[in-house]
Design a protein around this motif. Structure first.
Motif, PDB file in Angstrom:
ATOM      1  N   SER A  23      38.016  40.806  26.265  1.00 35.40           N
ATOM      2  CA  SER A  23      39.036  40.068  26.817  1.00 35.40           C
ATOM      3  C   SER A  23      39.888  40.747  27.913  1.00 35.40           C
ATOM      4  O   SER A  23      40.565  40.840  28.845  1.00 35.40           O
ATOM      5  N   ILE A  24      40.234  42.203  27.279  1.00 37.88           N
ATOM      6  CA  ILE A  24      40.826  43.147  28.176  1.00 37.88           C
ATOM      7  C   ILE A  24      40.036  43.407  29.362  1.00 37.88           C
ATOM      8  O   ILE A  24      40.529  43.454  30.447  1.00 37.88           O
ATOM      9  N   THR A  25      38.695  43.542  29.374  1.00 37.84           N
ATOM     10  CA  THR A  25      37.858  43.783  30.496  1.00 37.84           C
ATOM     11  C   THR A  25      37.875  42.661  31.512  1.00 37.84           C
ATOM     12  O   THR A  25      38.126  42.985  32.828  1.00 37.84           O
ATOM     13  N   GLN A  26      37.953  41.447  30.869  1.00 33.76           N
ATOM     14  CA  GLN A  26      38.169  40.456  31.967  1.00 33.76           C
ATOM     15  C   GLN A  26      39.445  40.183  32.256  1.00 33.76           C
ATOM     16  O   GLN A  26      39.444  39.736  33.746  1.00 33.76           O
ATOM     17  N   ALA A  27      40.429  40.424  31.841  1.00 37.53           N
ATOM     18  CA  ALA A  27      41.885  40.325  32.408  1.00 37.53           C
ATOM     19  C   ALA A  27      41.963  41.345  33.317  1.00 37.53           C
ATOM     20  O   ALA A  27      42.542  41.054  34.633  1.00 37.53           O
ATOM     21  N   TYR A  28      41.394  42.629  33.331  1.00 37.48           N
ATOM     22  CA  TYR A  28      41.377  43.553  34.348  1.00 37.48           C
ATOM     23  C   TYR A  28      40.717  43.034  35.519  1.00 37.48           C
ATOM     24  O   TYR A  28      41.144  43.272  36.757  1.00 37.48           O
ATOM     25  N   THR A  29      39.483  42.476  35.269  1.00 37.30           N
ATOM     26  CA  THR A  29      38.951  42.068  36.268  1.00 37.30           C
ATOM     27  C   THR A  29      39.427  41.066  36.953  1.00 37.30           C
ATOM     28  O   THR A  29      39.398  40.886  38.486  1.00 37.30           O
ATOM     29  N   LEU A  30      40.202  40.029  36.553  1.00 33.31           N
ATOM     30  CA  LEU A  30      40.844  38.930  37.250  1.00 33.31           C
ATOM     31  C   LEU A  30      42.074  39.553  38.011  1.00 33.31           C
ATOM     32  O   LEU A  30      42.236  39.160  39.147  1.00 33.31           O
ATOM     33  N   ILE A  31      42.606  40.628  37.472  1.00 33.40           N
ATOM     34  CA  ILE A  31      43.666  41.283  38.166  1.00 33.40           C
ATOM     35  C   ILE A  31      43.191  42.051  39.488  1.00 33.40           C
ATOM     36  O   ILE A  31      43.885  41.837  40.659  1.00 33.40           O
ATOM     37  N   LYS A  32      42.093  42.676  39.449  1.00 39.37           N
ATOM     38  CA  LYS A  32      41.524  43.285  40.486  1.00 39.37           C
ATOM     39  C   LYS A  32      41.111  42.364  41.559  1.00 39.37           C
ATOM     40  O   LYS A  32      41.188  42.585  42.533  1.00 39.37           O
ATOM     41  N   GLN A  33      40.415  41.351  41.031  1.00 38.32           N
ATOM     42  CA  GLN A  33      39.946  40.309  42.022  1.00 38.32           C
ATOM     43  C   GLN A  33      40.941  39.644  42.756  1.00 38.32           C
ATOM     44  O   GLN A  33      41.047  39.360  44.029  1.00 38.32           O
ATOM     45  N   LEU A  34      42.251  39.593  42.079  1.00 42.51           N
ATOM     46  CA  LEU A  34      43.490  38.799  42.671  1.00 42.51           C
ATOM     47  C   LEU A  34      44.132  39.666  43.899  1.00 42.51           C
ATOM     48  O   LEU A  34      44.202  39.225  44.881  1.00 42.51           O
ATOM     49  N   CYS A  35      44.027  41.064  43.496  1.00 46.87           N
ATOM     50  CA  CYS A  35      44.628  41.869  44.069  1.00 46.87           C
ATOM     51  C   CYS A  35      43.681  41.934  45.396  1.00 46.87           C
ATOM     52  O   CYS A  35      44.222  42.074  46.837  1.00 46.87           O
ATOM     53  N   GLY A  36      42.406  41.891  45.348  1.00 47.19           N
ATOM     54  CA  GLY A  36      41.554  41.838  46.526  1.00 47.19           C
ATOM     55  C   GLY A  36      41.428  40.774  47.558  1.00 47.19           C
ATOM     56  O   GLY A  36      41.365  40.817  48.638  1.00 47.19           O
ATOM     57  N   GLN A  37      41.987  39.582  46.834  1.00 47.23           N
ATOM     58  CA  GLN A  37      42.063  38.312  47.808  1.00 47.23           C
ATOM     59  C   GLN A  37      43.368  38.281  48.119  1.00 47.23           C
ATOM     60  O   GLN A  37      43.605  37.649  49.376  1.00 47.23           O
ATOM     61  N   ILE A  38      44.571  38.440  47.426  1.00 51.97           N
ATOM     62  CA  ILE A  38      46.007  38.041  48.034  1.00 51.97           C
ATOM     63  C   ILE A  38      47.045  39.455  48.043  1.00 51.97           C
ATOM     64  O   ILE A  38      47.996  39.334  48.470  1.00 51.97           O
ATOM     65  N   GLY A  39      46.228  40.513  47.949  1.00 53.46           N
ATOM     66  CA  GLY A  39      46.990  41.909  48.077  1.00 53.46           C
ATOM     67  C   GLY A  39      47.866  42.236  46.834  1.00 53.46           C
ATOM     68  O   GLY A  39      47.720  41.570  45.913  1.00 53.46           O
ATOM     69  N   ARG A  40      48.407  43.474  46.950  1.00 51.39           N
ATOM     70  CA  ARG A  40      49.037  43.631  45.728  1.00 51.39           C
ATOM     71  C   ARG A  40      50.513  43.141  45.441  1.00 51.39           C
ATOM     72  O   ARG A  40      51.428  43.266  46.226  1.00 51.39           O
ATOM     73  N   ARG A  41      50.543  42.793  44.105  1.00 58.44           N
ATOM     74  CA  ARG A  41      51.655  42.077  43.671  1.00 58.44           C
ATOM     75  C   ARG A  41      51.770  42.181  42.100  1.00 58.44           C
ATOM     76  O   ARG A  41      50.745  42.472  41.611  1.00 58.44           O
ATOM     77  N   SER A  42      52.755  41.675  41.681  1.00 53.33           N
ATOM     78  CA  SER A  42      52.928  41.800  40.089  1.00 53.33           C
ATOM     79  C   SER A  42      52.268  40.589  39.401  1.00 53.33           C
ATOM     80  O   SER A  42      52.299  39.554  40.054  1.00 53.33           O
ATOM     81  N   PHE A  43      51.691  40.908  38.203  1.00 57.26           N
ATOM     82  CA  PHE A  43      51.381  39.750  37.537  1.00 57.26           C
ATOM     83  C   PHE A  43      51.995  39.707  36.156  1.00 57.26           C
ATOM     84  O   PHE A  43      52.138  40.875  35.609  1.00 57.26           O
ATOM     85  N   ASP A  44      52.090  38.678  35.267  1.00 57.86           N
ATOM     86  CA  ASP A  44      52.577  38.486  34.139  1.00 57.86           C
ATOM     87  C   ASP A  44      51.614  38.655  32.974  1.00 57.86           C
ATOM     88  O   ASP A  44      50.356  37.856  33.075  1.00 57.86           O
ATOM     89  N   ILE A  45      51.527  39.148  32.005  1.00 54.73           N
ATOM     90  CA  ILE A  45      50.702  39.288  30.988  1.00 54.73           C
ATOM     91  C   ILE A  45      51.130  38.912  29.615  1.00 54.73           C
ATOM     92  O   ILE A  45      52.291  39.093  29.285  1.00 54.73           O
ATOM     93  N   VAL A  46      50.372  37.884  28.763  1.00 52.65           N
ATOM     94  CA  VAL A  46      50.855  37.434  27.426  1.00 52.65           C
ATOM     95  C   VAL A  46      49.458  37.844  26.661  1.00 52.65           C
ATOM     96  O   VAL A  46      48.244  37.627  27.107  1.00 52.65           O
ATOM     97  N   VAL A  47      49.838  38.394  25.421  1.00 46.97           N
ATOM     98  CA  VAL A  47      48.700  38.648  24.621  1.00 46.97           C
ATOM     99  C   VAL A  47      48.739  37.915  23.177  1.00 46.97           C
ATOM    100  O   VAL A  47      49.777  38.005  22.729  1.00 46.97           O
ATOM    101  N   SER A  48      47.633  37.297  23.110  1.00 48.33           N
ATOM    102  CA  SER A  48      47.381  36.531  21.937  1.00 48.33           C
ATOM    103  C   SER A  48      46.845  37.400  20.475  1.00 48.33           C
ATOM    104  O   SER A  48      46.084  38.222  21.158  1.00 48.33           O
ATOM    105  N   HIS A  49      46.968  36.791  19.629  1.00 48.99           N
ATOM    106  CA  HIS A  49      46.204  37.668  18.362  1.00 48.99           C
ATOM    107  C   HIS A  49      46.745  38.923  18.227  1.00 48.99           C
ATOM    108  O   HIS A  49      46.127  39.818  18.105  1.00 48.99           O
ATOM    109  N   ALA A  50      47.997  39.049  18.405  1.00 48.79           N
ATOM    110  CA  ALA A  50      48.604  40.402  18.290  1.00 48.79           C
ATOM    111  C   ALA A  50      50.169  40.360  17.824  1.00 48.79           C
ATOM    112  O   ALA A  50      50.940  39.335  17.885  1.00 48.79           O
TER     113      ALA A  50
END
Length: 274
Positions: A169-196
């Protein structure tokens, strides 16, 4: 300008001056059932706080795969409303928990229609018209093959990434962040962590935030955590939210806290539909 045109112009000004809905796109690095449960449990306290809440299922999942939201075969999608308006299918399902549910499109083949700019623009207009009737819109979103949101307007709203402590899940989350930055530019994203726990979630967040800062040159924001709680599963089997079925549990408190943060801050980030 005659009186009719004056009235129309005044009505348009009132409409444009009205509050814009808060549109929060939630991307999942968790399993589909768990993410859907997260969405509905977040919608419930937002509704209880006095908001008119809409969940929009915006992935390409088939109807039978989105039963978590109470969507059935009789309910039409926004895309069908454009492509086959003669069907007159209801587009919104009002859930017993108080929030409403709609679906953007259905099936893998539906994505090809979004390659047509005219259809995509029409779909965005229908989506925004529906969104304008609500205070908060939670979009269960997924990136397409071009690493973009299904609708361009979602790139300008808030984006929250839901993840767990699992390595995958951590790997997938970082991949999503990287893909979004590549598509829409650098910006902030919010993170929520379950099972923790709070401490565990902070460790996971700090690690992924440090990697994002070092390699992508962006800052991530910690939205909150949802603890492991057996009451979540029990409430789901009862067809109820955890805040309704078990209001005194840790999970209920966590969802109320996250909903309170969203409501207090008018969304985690400032929504822009311009």
């Amino acid at each position: 300008m005659n009186q009719q045109h004056k009235d129309q112009a005044a009505g348009l000004r009132r409409l444009m001056a009205g509050p814009k809905p808060r549109i929060i796109s939630l991307l999942s690095a968790a399993s589909k059932p768990e993410h859907a449960r997260f969405m509905t449990n977040l919608a419930a306290p937002l509704y209880r706080q006095g908001n008119k809440v809409l969940i929009v299922e915006a992935t390409s999942a088939l109807m039978h795969e989105v039963g978590h939201y109470g969507i059935n075969a009789e309910q039409g999608t926004l895309l069908e409303a454009i492509m086959r308006p003669e069907l007159h299918q209801p587009l919104i399902n009002n859930d017993s928990q108080g929030y409403s549910v709609a679906k953007l499109l259905s099936g893998n083949s539906a994505g090809r229609f979004l390659q047509n700019d005219n259809i995509k623009q029409q779909l965005e207009r229908v989506f925004l018209a529906m969104a304008s009737q609500h205070d908060i819109v939670l979009v269960d979103a997924a990136l397409n093959v071009e690493d973009a949101m299904p609708l361009d307007v979602l790139h300008h709203g808030e984006i929250l990434i839901h993840m767990t402590r699992d390595v995958g899940s951590i790997t997938q989350a970082y991949t999503l962040i990287k893909q979004l930055c590549g598509q829409i530019g650098r910006r902030s994203f919010d993170i929520v962590v379950s099972h923790a726990s709070e401490a565990q979630a902070r460790v996971v967040f700090n690690n992924i935030a440090e990697v994002a800062r070092r390699h992508l040159y962006i800052e991530l924001d910690f939205a909150g955590m949802i603890p492991s709680d057996e009451h979540l599963g029990i409430a789901a089997k009862l067809g109820r939210s955890v805040i309704e079925a078990f209001p005194m549990t840790k999970a209920a408190a966590a969802f109320k806290a996250l909903a309170g943060k969203i409501d207090h801050n008018h969304g985690l980030l400032e929504t822009s539909l311009s």
